[in-house]
Design a protein around this motif. Structure first.
Motif, PDB file in Angstrom:
ATOM      1  N   LYS A   1      53.405  49.620  43.481  1.00  0.00           N
ATOM      2  CA  LYS A   1      53.141  49.705  44.908  1.00  0.00           C
ATOM      3  C   LYS A   1      51.969  50.648  45.152  1.00  0.00           C
ATOM      4  O   LYS A   1      51.997  51.819  44.756  1.00  0.00           O
ATOM      5  N   ASN A   2      50.911  50.111  45.784  1.00  0.00           N
ATOM      6  CA  ASN A   2      49.734  50.905  46.160  1.00  0.00           C
ATOM      7  C   ASN A   2      49.143  51.655  44.962  1.00  0.00           C
ATOM      8  O   ASN A   2      48.825  52.849  45.049  1.00  0.00           O
ATOM      9  N   CYS A   3      48.986  50.941  43.851  1.00  0.00           N
ATOM     10  CA  CYS A   3      48.449  51.557  42.646  1.00  0.00           C
ATOM     11  C   CYS A   3      47.026  51.084  42.356  1.00  0.00           C
ATOM     12  O   CYS A   3      46.628  49.992  42.758  1.00  0.00           O
ATOM     13  N   GLU A   4      46.283  51.912  41.653  1.00  0.00           N
ATOM     14  CA  GLU A   4      44.937  51.574  41.184  1.00  0.00           C
ATOM     15  C   GLU A   4      45.068  51.069  39.740  1.00  0.00           C
ATOM     16  O   GLU A   4      45.479  51.820  38.848  1.00  0.00           O
ATOM     17  N   LEU A   5      44.733  49.775  39.533  1.00  0.00           N
ATOM     18  CA  LEU A   5      44.956  49.135  38.242  1.00  0.00           C
ATOM     19  C   LEU A   5      43.670  48.644  37.594  1.00  0.00           C
ATOM     20  O   LEU A   5      43.717  47.808  36.688  1.00  0.00           O
ATOM     21  N   ASP A   6      42.528  49.150  38.015  1.00  0.00           N
ATOM     22  CA  ASP A   6      41.258  48.614  37.522  1.00  0.00           C
ATOM     23  C   ASP A   6      41.145  48.738  36.002  1.00  0.00           C
ATOM     24  O   ASP A   6      41.459  49.780  35.422  1.00  0.00           O
ATOM     25  N   LYS A   7      40.710  47.646  35.376  1.00  0.00           N
ATOM     26  CA  LYS A   7      40.500  47.545  33.928  1.00  0.00           C
ATOM     27  C   LYS A   7      41.792  47.738  33.127  1.00  0.00           C
ATOM     28  O   LYS A   7      41.769  48.128  31.960  1.00  0.00           O
TER      29      LYS A   7
ATOM     30  N   ASP B   1      54.703  41.787  41.191  1.00  0.00           N
ATOM     31  CA  ASP B   1      53.947  41.748  42.444  1.00  0.00           C
ATOM     32  C   ASP B   1      52.877  42.849  42.428  1.00  0.00           C
ATOM     33  O   ASP B   1      53.192  44.034  42.474  1.00  0.00           O
ATOM     34  N   LEU B   2      51.616  42.419  42.374  1.00  0.00           N
ATOM     35  CA  LEU B   2      50.494  43.364  42.371  1.00  0.00           C
ATOM     36  C   LEU B   2      49.730  43.336  43.692  1.00  0.00           C
ATOM     37  O   LEU B   2      48.662  43.932  43.799  1.00  0.00           O
ATOM     38  N   SER B   3      50.264  42.684  44.692  1.00  0.00           N
ATOM     39  CA  SER B   3      49.511  42.405  45.912  1.00  0.00           C
ATOM     40  C   SER B   3      49.132  43.654  46.699  1.00  0.00           C
ATOM     41  O   SER B   3      48.150  43.654  47.448  1.00  0.00           O
ATOM     42  N   SER B   4      49.868  44.753  46.558  1.00  0.00           N
ATOM     43  CA  SER B   4      49.536  45.983  47.286  1.00  0.00           C
ATOM     44  C   SER B   4      48.609  46.891  46.486  1.00  0.00           C
ATOM     45  O   SER B   4      48.216  47.956  46.966  1.00  0.00           O
ATOM     46  N   CYS B   5      48.248  46.459  45.277  1.00  0.00           N
ATOM     47  CA  CYS B   5      47.448  47.286  44.378  1.00  0.00           C
ATOM     48  C   CYS B   5      45.983  46.870  44.424  1.00  0.00           C
ATOM     49  O   CYS B   5      45.616  45.853  45.010  1.00  0.00           O
ATOM     50  N   HIS B   6      45.138  47.657  43.770  1.00  0.00           N
ATOM     51  CA  HIS B   6      43.707  47.370  43.751  1.00  0.00           C
ATOM     52  C   HIS B   6      43.194  47.314  42.322  1.00  0.00           C
ATOM     53  O   HIS B   6      43.575  48.124  41.472  1.00  0.00           O
ATOM     54  N   PHE B   7      42.342  46.323  42.053  1.00  0.00           N
ATOM     55  CA  PHE B   7      41.592  46.287  40.800  1.00  0.00           C
ATOM     56  C   PHE B   7      40.352  45.435  40.992  1.00  0.00           C
ATOM     57  O   PHE B   7      40.360  44.455  41.728  1.00  0.00           O
ATOM     58  N   GLU B   8      39.269  45.845  40.326  1.00  0.00           N
ATOM     59  CA  GLU B   8      38.056  45.039  40.285  1.00  0.00           C
ATOM     60  C   GLU B   8      38.142  44.008  39.166  1.00  0.00           C
ATOM     61  O   GLU B   8      37.646  42.896  39.278  1.00  0.00           O
ATOM     62  N   SER B   9      38.757  44.424  38.063  1.00  0.00           N
ATOM     63  CA  SER B   9      38.982  43.516  36.943  1.00  0.00           C
ATOM     64  C   SER B   9      40.279  43.906  36.254  1.00  0.00           C
ATOM     65  O   SER B   9      40.738  45.052  36.355  1.00  0.00           O
ATOM     66  N   ILE B  10      40.854  42.936  35.555  1.00  0.00           N
ATOM     67  CA  ILE B  10      42.116  43.162  34.862  1.00  0.00           C
ATOM     68  C   ILE B  10      42.219  42.114  33.762  1.00  0.00           C
ATOM     69  O   ILE B  10      41.693  41.009  33.901  1.00  0.00           O
ATOM     70  N   ASP B  11      42.868  42.455  32.645  1.00  0.00           N
ATOM     71  CA  ASP B  11      43.001  41.508  31.534  1.00  0.00           C
ATOM     72  C   ASP B  11      44.451  41.049  31.418  1.00  0.00           C
ATOM     73  O   ASP B  11      45.355  41.868  31.191  1.00  0.00           O
TER      74      ASP B  11
ATOM     75  N   LYS C   1      52.494  37.569  41.377  1.00  0.00           N
ATOM     76  CA  LYS C   1      52.212  37.598  42.806  1.00  0.00           C
ATOM     77  C   LYS C   1      50.992  38.479  43.067  1.00  0.00           C
ATOM     78  O   LYS C   1      50.959  39.647  42.657  1.00  0.00           O
ATOM     79  N   VAL C   2      49.987  37.906  43.754  1.00  0.00           N
ATOM     80  CA  VAL C   2      48.755  38.636  44.047  1.00  0.00           C
ATOM     81  C   VAL C   2      48.325  38.353  45.478  1.00  0.00           C
ATOM     82  O   VAL C   2      48.814  37.415  46.115  1.00  0.00           O
ATOM     83  N   ASN C   3      47.371  39.148  45.981  1.00  0.00           N
ATOM     84  CA  ASN C   3      46.824  38.878  47.309  1.00  0.00           C
ATOM     85  C   ASN C   3      45.614  37.953  47.176  1.00  0.00           C
ATOM     86  O   ASN C   3      45.208  37.572  46.064  1.00  0.00           O
ATOM     87  N   SER C   4      44.990  37.597  48.297  1.00  0.00           N
ATOM     88  CA  SER C   4      43.917  36.604  48.277  1.00  0.00           C
ATOM     89  C   SER C   4      42.695  37.094  47.499  1.00  0.00           C
ATOM     90  O   SER C   4      42.054  36.322  46.775  1.00  0.00           O
ATOM     91  N   GLU C   5      42.348  38.364  47.623  1.00  0.00           N
ATOM     92  CA  GLU C   5      41.206  38.911  46.891  1.00  0.00           C
ATOM     93  C   GLU C   5      41.455  38.871  45.385  1.00  0.00           C
ATOM     94  O   GLU C   5      40.563  38.523  44.590  1.00  0.00           O
ATOM     95  N   GLN C   6      42.658  39.234  44.994  1.00  0.00           N
ATOM     96  CA  GLN C   6      43.008  39.198  43.576  1.00  0.00           C
ATOM     97  C   GLN C   6      43.044  37.766  43.052  1.00  0.00           C
ATOM     98  O   GLN C   6      42.635  37.489  41.914  1.00  0.00           O
ATOM     99  N   ALA C   7      43.522  36.842  43.884  1.00  0.00           N
ATOM    100  CA  ALA C   7      43.554  35.430  43.480  1.00  0.00           C
ATOM    101  C   ALA C   7      42.138  34.910  43.249  1.00  0.00           C
ATOM    102  O   ALA C   7      41.905  34.112  42.318  1.00  0.00           O
TER     103      ALA C   7
END
Length: 211
Positions: free
Chosen positions: A153-159, A171-181, A191-197
Motif C-alpha cells: 500500500k502506497n509503496c515505491e517499487l521502482d526497479k 494489488d500494486l495499484s496504490s504503488c508507484h514504479f517507473e519500471s519493474i521486472d 492488479k494494477v492501475n491504468s498507468e502501470q497497465a
C-alpha cells in the motif's frame, strides 16, 4: 493480521547484549532503547516479546534469526544478514533496512510501516499475511517467493524484481514504479492501475497506450 502480543508494562529495561547471558542466545521480555550493536555474528539468536526502540545494528550477521512478538521502532538494520530467519507477529516501524538480506526466510503476520528497504534481498521467501505500508522498495530483489495474503500500500517499487513469483491476487495499484521486472507467464491475476497497465503493455507487447 495478528499483531505482536506484548504487554509493555511487564518488559524489563535492558541491553541487546543481554542475549549473551543465555546459552541459547535468547532475549525475551525486554525493552531496549538507543542501543548500538556492531559487527555481531550470532547463529540462531532468538528474540521474543521485546520492543527495540532506536537500536542500531551495524554489520551484523544473525543467521537463522527467530523473532516472535517483536516491535522495531526507528531501528537501523541496513546491510545486516538475517537469512533463513523465522519472523512471526513482528512490526517494523520507521526502520532503515537498506540492503538488508532476508533471503530464504519465513514471514508470518509481519508489518513494514514507513520503512526504507531499498536494495534489500527478499528472495526465496515464504510470506503469509505480510503488509508493506508507505515504504520504499527501490531496486529490491523479490524473486522466487511464495505469497499468501501479501499487501503493498502506497509503496515505491521502482526497479523492483519479482521474477519467479506467482503474482495472482497481488494489488500494486496504490504503488508507484517507473519500471519493474516480472515474468509474463506468472503475472496473470496481478492488479494494477491504468498507468502501470500501460507500462506492462509496453514491457511485454511493445504496445504504447495513448491517453
Amino acid at each position: 493480521m495478528e499483531h505482536p502480543k506484548i504487554n509493555e508494562d511487564y518488559l524489563e529495561t535492558g541491553s541487546f547484549f543481554d542475549i549473551f547471558n543465555e546459552e541459547d542466545f535468547l532475549l525475551t521480555n525486554k525493552d531496549l532503547k538507543n542501543d548500538f550493536v556492531e559487527n555481531q555474528n550470532i547463529s540462531h539468536p532468538i528474540i521474543e516479546q521485546t520492543v527495540l526502540d532506536h537500536v542500531s545494528f551495524s554489520g551484523c550477521n544473525f543467521n537463522k534469526l527467530e523473532l516472535t512478538d517483536v516491535i522495531f521502532k526507528g531501528c537501523d538494520l541496513s546491510n545486516c544478514v538475517f537469512d533463513e530467519a523465522s519472523i512471526y507477529r513482528v512490526e517494523f516501524q520507521n526502520c532503515k533496512m537498506m540492503g538488508t538480506d532476508f533471503d530464504s526466510s519465513y514471514l508470518n503476520n509481519v508489518i513494514f510501516n514507513n520503512c526504507l528497504l531499498d536494495l534489500a534481498n527478499l528472495n526465496k521467501l515464504n510470506l503469509k499475511v505480510v503488509q508493506f505500508n508507505d515504504s520504499s522498495l527501490k531496486d529490491v530483489s523479490f524473486n522466487e517467493n511464495k505469497l499468501n495474503k501479501i499487501n503493498f500500500k502506497n509503496c515505491e517499487l521502482d526497479k523492483m524484481n519479482l521474477l519467479g513469483t506467482k503474482l495472482r491476487g497481488l494489488d500494486l495499484s496504490s504503488c508507484h514504479f517507473e519500471s519493474i521486472d516480472i515474468d509474463q507467464d506468472l503475472a496473470r491475476g496481478l492488479k494494477v492501475n491504468s498507468e502501470q497497465a500501460a507500462f506492462l503493455a509496453r514491457y511485454f507487447l511493445g504496445i504504447t497506450v495513448i491517453y
